[in-house]
Design a protein around this motif. Structure first.
Motif, PDB file in Angstrom:
ATOM      1  N   ALA A   1     -49.471 -74.277  -5.917  1.00 41.33           N
ATOM      2  CA  ALA A   1     -48.931 -73.516  -4.905  1.00 41.33           C
ATOM      3  C   ALA A   1     -50.444 -73.022  -4.309  1.00 41.33           C
ATOM      4  O   ALA A   1     -50.978 -72.184  -4.933  1.00 41.33           O
ATOM      5  N   TYR A   2     -50.759 -73.373  -3.009  1.00 40.08           N
ATOM      6  CA  TYR A   2     -51.974 -72.650  -2.536  1.00 40.08           C
ATOM      7  C   TYR A   2     -51.361 -71.160  -1.832  1.00 40.08           C
ATOM      8  O   TYR A   2     -50.184 -71.330  -1.427  1.00 40.08           O
ATOM      9  N   MET A   3     -52.280 -70.262  -2.118  1.00 40.02           N
ATOM     10  CA  MET A   3     -51.813 -69.067  -1.333  1.00 40.02           C
ATOM     11  C   MET A   3     -52.797 -68.270  -0.718  1.00 40.02           C
ATOM     12  O   MET A   3     -54.262 -68.596  -0.456  1.00 40.02           O
ATOM     13  N   ALA A   4     -52.491 -67.095  -0.010  1.00 39.33           N
ATOM     14  CA  ALA A   4     -53.357 -66.377   0.976  1.00 39.33           C
ATOM     15  C   ALA A   4     -52.908 -65.115   1.099  1.00 39.33           C
ATOM     16  O   ALA A   4     -51.763 -64.657   0.794  1.00 39.33           O
ATOM     17  N   TRP A   5     -53.967 -64.135   1.521  1.00 38.51           N
ATOM     18  CA  TRP A   5     -53.451 -63.016   1.838  1.00 38.51           C
ATOM     19  C   TRP A   5     -53.754 -62.870   3.514  1.00 38.51           C
ATOM     20  O   TRP A   5     -54.827 -62.996   3.994  1.00 38.51           O
ATOM     21  N   PHE A   6     -52.810 -62.225   4.073  1.00 36.43           N
ATOM     22  CA  PHE A   6     -52.866 -61.964   5.813  1.00 36.43           C
ATOM     23  C   PHE A   6     -52.869 -60.402   5.721  1.00 36.43           C
ATOM     24  O   PHE A   6     -52.279 -59.829   5.102  1.00 36.43           O
ATOM     25  N   ARG A   7     -52.882 -59.980   6.959  1.00 39.11           N
ATOM     26  CA  ARG A   7     -52.918 -58.632   7.486  1.00 39.11           C
ATOM     27  C   ARG A   7     -52.735 -58.451   8.737  1.00 39.11           C
ATOM     28  O   ARG A   7     -52.932 -59.426   9.864  1.00 39.11           O
ATOM     29  N   GLN A   8     -52.060 -57.514   9.149  1.00 39.09           N
ATOM     30  CA  GLN A   8     -51.586 -57.088  10.500  1.00 39.09           C
ATOM     31  C   GLN A   8     -51.716 -55.711  10.716  1.00 39.09           C
ATOM     32  O   GLN A   8     -51.056 -54.699  10.246  1.00 39.09           O
ATOM     33  N   ALA A   9     -52.764 -55.332  11.635  1.00 37.64           N
ATOM     34  CA  ALA A   9     -52.828 -53.936  11.999  1.00 37.64           C
ATOM     35  C   ALA A   9     -51.925 -53.806  13.414  1.00 37.64           C
ATOM     36  O   ALA A   9     -51.589 -54.557  14.228  1.00 37.64           O
TER      37      ALA A   9
END
Length: 127
Positions: free
Chosen positions: A32-40
């Motif tokens: 599994a490839y993975m990531a971190w996202f963010r939302q302000a």
């Protein structure tokens, strides 16, 4: 059903550090490839950092290069984001995302590449 659970968010002063964790279940972590996202508040969600399934190759948004480090422990089914030298503009809800596969076919920092998402953990950086 795949579940992603983030932890480690909190409030820190500018210049401080936090480490986010994302525990995954019902997914073969090594595939599994993975990531971190963010939302302000008032902004679109953006990809912050991503990692290929094997854990050796990483990609970062320009805004966090040199300050954030993404890693994954395939034995523990856990994804991490070490955040150093935090700035007030890093304040956001941070989300863990995953998809089956070794790497993304398109932009690995793009939302469309991910089928599974966590509920998010809040990071607040004060000046």
């Amino acid at each position: 059903q795949v579940q992603l659970v983030e932890s480690g968010g909190g409030s820190v002063q500018a210049g401080g550090s936090l480490r986010l964790s994302c525990a995954a279940s019902e997914i073969t972590f090594s595939n599994a490839y993975m990531a971190w996202f963010r939302q302000a508040p008032g902004k679109e969600r953006e990809g912050v950092a991503a990692i290929y399934a094997g854990g050796r190759f990483t990609v970062y948004a320009d805004s966090v290069k040199g300050r954030f480090t993404i890693s994954k422990d395939n034995a523990k089914n856990t994804l991490y984001l070490q955040m150093n030298s935090l700035k007030p503009e890093d304040t956001a809800m941070y989300y863990c995302a995953a998809n089956r596969g070794i790497y993304a076919n398109g932009d690995i920092l793009g939302e469309d590449e991910y089928n599974y998402w966590g509920q998010g953990t809040q990071v607040t950086v004060s000046s």
